[in-house]
Design an enzyme around this catalytic site. Structure first.
Site, short mmCIF file in Angstrom:
data_model
loop_
_atom_site.label_atom_id
_atom_site.label_comp_id
_atom_site.label_asym_id
_atom_site.label_seq_id
_atom_site.Cartn_x
_atom_site.Cartn_y
_atom_site.Cartn_z
N GLY A 64 -15.75 13.79 -7.56
CA GLY A 64 -14.92 12.60 -6.48
C GLY A 64 -13.65 13.09 -6.30
O GLY A 64 -12.89 13.91 -7.04
N VAL A 65 -12.78 12.26 -5.48
CA VAL A 65 -11.49 12.84 -5.30
C VAL A 65 -10.45 12.33 -6.56
O VAL A 65 -9.83 13.22 -6.88
CB VAL A 65 -10.85 11.75 -4.06
CG1 VAL A 65 -9.46 12.26 -3.51
CG2 VAL A 65 -11.66 11.94 -2.60
N ASP A 66 -10.62 11.18 -7.10
CA ASP A 66 -9.86 11.04 -8.23
C ASP A 66 -9.91 11.84 -9.41
O ASP A 66 -9.05 12.35 -9.82
CB ASP A 66 -9.93 9.57 -8.45
CG ASP A 66 -10.21 8.45 -7.30
OD1 ASP A 66 -9.58 8.72 -6.30
OD2 ASP A 66 -10.55 7.37 -7.33
N LYS B 170 -5.64 5.07 -2.81
CA LYS B 170 -6.53 6.08 -2.65
C LYS B 170 -5.88 7.23 -1.45
O LYS B 170 -6.03 8.23 -1.86
CB LYS B 170 -7.57 5.58 -1.95
CG LYS B 170 -8.97 6.50 -1.82
CD LYS B 170 -9.66 6.67 -3.12
CE LYS B 170 -10.93 7.49 -3.18
NZ LYS B 170 -11.48 7.22 -4.31
N HIS C 196 6.79 -12.56 1.45
CA HIS C 196 6.17 -11.39 0.71
C HIS C 196 6.36 -10.26 1.95
O HIS C 196 5.28 -10.01 2.66
CB HIS C 196 4.63 -11.20 0.37
CG HIS C 196 4.59 -12.07 -1.13
ND1 HIS C 196 4.80 -11.36 -2.42
CD2 HIS C 196 4.34 -13.53 -1.35
CE1 HIS C 196 4.63 -12.53 -3.30
NE2 HIS C 196 4.47 -13.56 -2.57
N GLY D 257 5.57 -13.55 -9.07
CA GLY D 257 4.85 -13.85 -10.62
C GLY D 257 4.41 -15.36 -10.45
O GLY D 257 4.76 -16.10 -9.68
N GLU E 175 5.84 -7.05 1.41
CA GLU E 175 5.05 -6.06 1.26
C GLU E 175 3.60 -6.06 1.72
O GLU E 175 3.06 -5.04 1.96
CB GLU E 175 5.16 -5.62 -0.40
CG GLU E 175 4.04 -6.77 -1.38
CD GLU E 175 5.10 -7.83 -1.46
OE1 GLU E 175 6.01 -8.30 -0.84
OE2 GLU E 175 4.84 -8.65 -2.52
N CYS F 66 9.78 -13.64 -3.52
CA CYS F 66 8.89 -14.76 -4.04
C CYS F 66 9.57 -15.34 -5.59
O CYS F 66 10.73 -15.83 -5.28
CB CYS F 66 7.54 -14.61 -4.09
SG CYS F 66 6.47 -15.92 -4.21
N TYR F 67 8.79 -15.38 -6.43
CA TYR F 67 9.45 -15.68 -7.81
C TYR F 67 10.82 -14.99 -7.94
O TYR F 67 11.65 -15.55 -8.71
CB TYR F 67 8.27 -15.23 -9.04
CG TYR F 67 8.59 -15.62 -10.38
CD1 TYR F 67 8.72 -16.96 -10.75
CD2 TYR F 67 9.32 -14.69 -11.41
CE1 TYR F 67 9.00 -17.29 -12.09
CE2 TYR F 67 9.82 -14.86 -12.34
CZ TYR F 67 9.53 -16.26 -12.79
OH TYR F 67 10.00 -16.82 -14.17
#
Ligand code: XMP
Length: 509
Positions: free
Chosen positions: A222-224, A366, A166, A51, A168, A78-79
Site C-alpha cells: 500500500g501507499v503508506d 494521505k 477555527h 484545546g 484551519e 480557540c483555546y
C-alpha cells in the site's frame, strides 16, 4: 518555520497541514515546550491550538506569559486565543450560549493584516463554551458575532493575534486566506518549503537516529508502508529488511508488482523477503463464513507469518510502520462501537523483538504521503493506489473463501479497474469488485448456467467514514459487465451496489 503548540485540540495536525500548504515548514510540539527550546528553534511564528480545557481552571494546559514577549508573532486559535487573553490580563468566561458550527462573523476593522482579503461578513467554524469577555489592554477587537464580543482580537504592535473560531477547518470559508496572511504578511515566511525538504530532512534524521542499527518493515504494498520503506531504504539501505506477506488475498498481480519495486531487481537497496503464504491462509479459512471470524483469522495468521520471518532475521532495533495522521486520530478515538475489527499491518509490536517503533509519516495526511512518494520516485501505480484493506479479498468474497473464488474476484476486479481507468472516471474514493455468495440461473450459448453474481462498487468519499455510491457512466458499467461475464469463468451476472455508507459499509464484510 512555524511552531504549533499543542493544547490538546482536535484539529492540531490540520493546522500544521494548512501551514505546509503554503510551502512553509511547520512542526507541532506539546504546549509544555520550554521557552529556551523555542528560542533555540527560532520559529518565524507560533500558533497556539484549541484545546478541551477552561483557562481559569487550576490544572488547565498553559504556557508562560513570556511566550508573548519573545518578539515572535503569535496566533491563538480557540483555546489558544482565550489563553492569550487570560495570560495578558483580559477576561475569559463561560459564554451565555455556546457556539458550535458555522457562524457568521463580522469584521470590525478593515485594516487587520490577518483579515486582508476577507469579507466583512464571513462564515467561520465555532466550537466553544468559554469566550473572551474582555480583551487585554493594548488589544483591538477585530471581529465579533452576536454571541461572542471578541471573535478576534489583535495587538498589531506586538504581533499578537487571536481568533475564537477555527481557521484551519474547511467550514471556515476564508480560513485559508487568514492562515496565509499570518504566515506571509505577519510572520514574513518565504514560502519556499516543499515536500522534497521533508523527504531530505526525514532521511537525515532517520540516518542519525538509526546509525548502524537494523530495522524491519512490514510491507503491504500500500501507499503508506511503501513510502515509509523507501524513506528508510534511502536512509539506511541494506540495514532495512522488508517483509512482504503474500496471503493470497491480494488483487491480481499485486504481489509481483510489489516484488518488482522492492525485490532484488528493483531500484532499492533493501533486504526484501516475500513470503508466499497463501496455502496457509486458505487452509485456515476453509469452511469459515462469519465475516468477523474471517477477519480475525486473517489478522492472526498474518501476525504469525510475520513473527516467524522476523525470528529468522533475529533481533532488530527498529520496527518501521507506515502510520499516517488519520490513523493516529482514529486510534485515539477508540470509543465507538466495533463495526468491524480492522486489520492493519501496523498492529504488530507485541510479537517482535525490537527497541523502538519508527513512524516517519505519522504527521502527514494521505495526499501528502502521495506527494512524498512521488518525490521519492516511487512508481505512480503504487503512489496512486486506492486504499486496500489488510484482510484483502478475504472480505470481498462473501461467505467461504476458496482459491477458485479468489481467482474469480481477482479477474473481475482487474477488468473493472481497467475499464474505469480507460474511461478516465475521476473523483472515486474507492472502487472494486466483490463476489457475492449468490448463484443464479443464466443462459449462455444454448445452455443453462448456474453461476455466481459479481457486485461492483464505487464510492465517493473524503474520509471513508461516510460515502456515497458513485454514479458511474452507464457505458462503463455495461462494458465491464459484458467483459466480466464473457471473460471470467464462473460468473453469469453483474450487479451494481447503489448503497451509501451508512447504512452499508464500503467493504462487504
Ligand atoms: P468500511 O468497510 O469499514 O471501510 O466502510 C472503510 C475503509 O477502510 C478500509 N478497510 C480496512 N483497512 N484494514 C485496513 O487497513 C481493514 O481491516 C479494513 N477494513 C476496511 C476499506 O477498504 C475502506 O477504505
Amino acid at each position: 518555520m512555524i511552531l504549533v503548540l499543542d493544547f490538546g485540540g482536535q484539529y492540531n495536525q490540520l493546522i500544521a497541514r494548512r501551514v505546509r500548504e503554503n510551502h512553509v515548514y511547520c512542526e507541532v510540539h506539546p504546549h509544555t515546550m520550554s521557552l529556551d527550546r523555542i528560542r533555540e528553534m527560532a520559529p518565524k511564528g507560533i500558533i497556539l491550538t484549541g484545546g478541551p480545557n477552561s483557562v481559569y481552571q487550576a490544572d488547565s494546559a498553559s504556557c508562560s506569559p513570556e511566550l508573548f514577549r519573545l518578539g515572535i508573532p503569535v496566533l491563538g486559535i480557540c483555546y489558544g486565543s482565550q489563553l492569550m487573553a487570560y495570560l495578558l490580563g483580559g477576561r475569559v468566561e463561560t459564554a451565555p450560549t455556546s457556539e458550535y458550527g458555522k457562524t457568521e462573523v463580522t469584521l470590525r476593522s478593515g485594516r487587520s493584516k490577518l483579515f486582508a482579503g476577507v469579507d466583512t461578513k464571513t462564515i467561520c467554524w465555532m466550537s466553544h463554551t468559554d469566550y473572551i469577555a474582555a480583551a487585554p489592554d493594548g488589544f483591538q477587537i477585530t471581529a465579533d458575532t452576536p454571541v461572542c464580543p471578541v471573535a478576534a482580537m489583535e495587538n498589531e504592535a506586538e504581533n499578537l493575534y487571536a481568533v475564537q473560531f477555527h481557521p484551519e477547518v474547511m467550514h471556515t470559508v476564508q480560513g485559508k486566506v487568514m492562515l496565509k496572511n499570518f504566515v506571509y504578511a505577519i510572520c514574513g515566511c518565504a514560502g519556499d518549503w516543499k515536500m522534497d525538504s521533508f523527504v531530505r530532512r526525514t532521511i537525515c534524521e532517520l540516518r542519525e537516529k538509526i546509525g548502524n542499527g537494523r530495522a524491519l518493515c512490514a510491507l503491504s504494498g500500500g501507499v503508506d508502508s511503501s513510502v515509509a520503506a523507501v524513506l528508510l531504504s534511502k536512509a539506511i539501505g541494506s540495514q532495512l529488511t522488508c517483509v512482504f506477506v503474500d496471503h493470497g488475498l491480494l488483487r491480481k498481480d499485486e504481489g509481483d508488482q510489489v516484488e518488482a519495486v522492492f525485490g532484488p531487481n528493483g531500484p532499492y537497496d533493501v533486504h526484501f523477503v516475500r513470503v508466499n503464504a497463501k496455502d496457509r491462509f486458505y487452509q485456515k479459512l476453509a469452511g469459515v463464513t462469519d465475516p468477523e471470524q474471517k477477519r480475525k483469522i486473517i489478522g492472526e495468521e498474518f501476525i504469525r507469518v510475520f513473527e516467524e520471518e522476523a525470528k529468522k532475521i533475529g533481533a532488530v532495533d527498529y520496527l518501521v510502520q507506515g502510520t499516517i495522521y488519520p490513523d493516529v486520530i482514529e486510534s485515539g478515538l477508540g470509543k465507538s462501537a466495533v463495526i468491524k475489527s480492522h486489520h492493519n499491518v501496523g498492529g504488530l509490536p507485541d510479537y517482535v523483538d525490537f527497541k523502538e517503533i519508527v513512524e516517519p509519516l505519522r504527521l502527514l495526511f494521505k495526499d501528502e504521503v502521495r506527494t512524498a512518494g512521488r518525490e521519492l520516485g516511487i512508481p505512480d501505480y503504487l503512489v496512486n493506489r486506492q486504499p486496500f484493506p489488510g484482510p484483502g479479498l478475504g472480505i470481498r468474497i462473501i461467505g467461504e473463501v476458496t482459491e477458485e473464488k479468489v481467482r474469480i474476484v481477482q479477474e473481475a476486479d482487474a477488468i473493472y479497474r481497467e475499464e474505469v481507468a480507460k474511461a478516465g472516471v475521476e473523483g472515486l474514493g474507492q472502487y472494486f469488485a466483490a463476489l457475492t455468495n449468490m448463484r443464479s440461473v443464466g443462459v449462455m450459448g444454448d445452455g443453462r448456467t448456474y453461476d455466481y453474481a459479481i457486485a461492483l462498487r464505487a464510492v465517493m468519499t473524503s474520509d471513508f467514514m461516510t460515502a456515497e455510491s458513485a454514479q458511474l457512466p452507464w457505458e462503463v458499467l455495461q462494458k465491464t459487465t459484458s467483459r466480466i461475464v464473457n471473460e471470467v469463468r464462473g460468473v453469469n451476472r453483474v450487479l451494481y451496489d447503489c448503497t451509501g455508507k451508512p447504512p452499508a459499509t464500503i467493504e462487504f464484510e
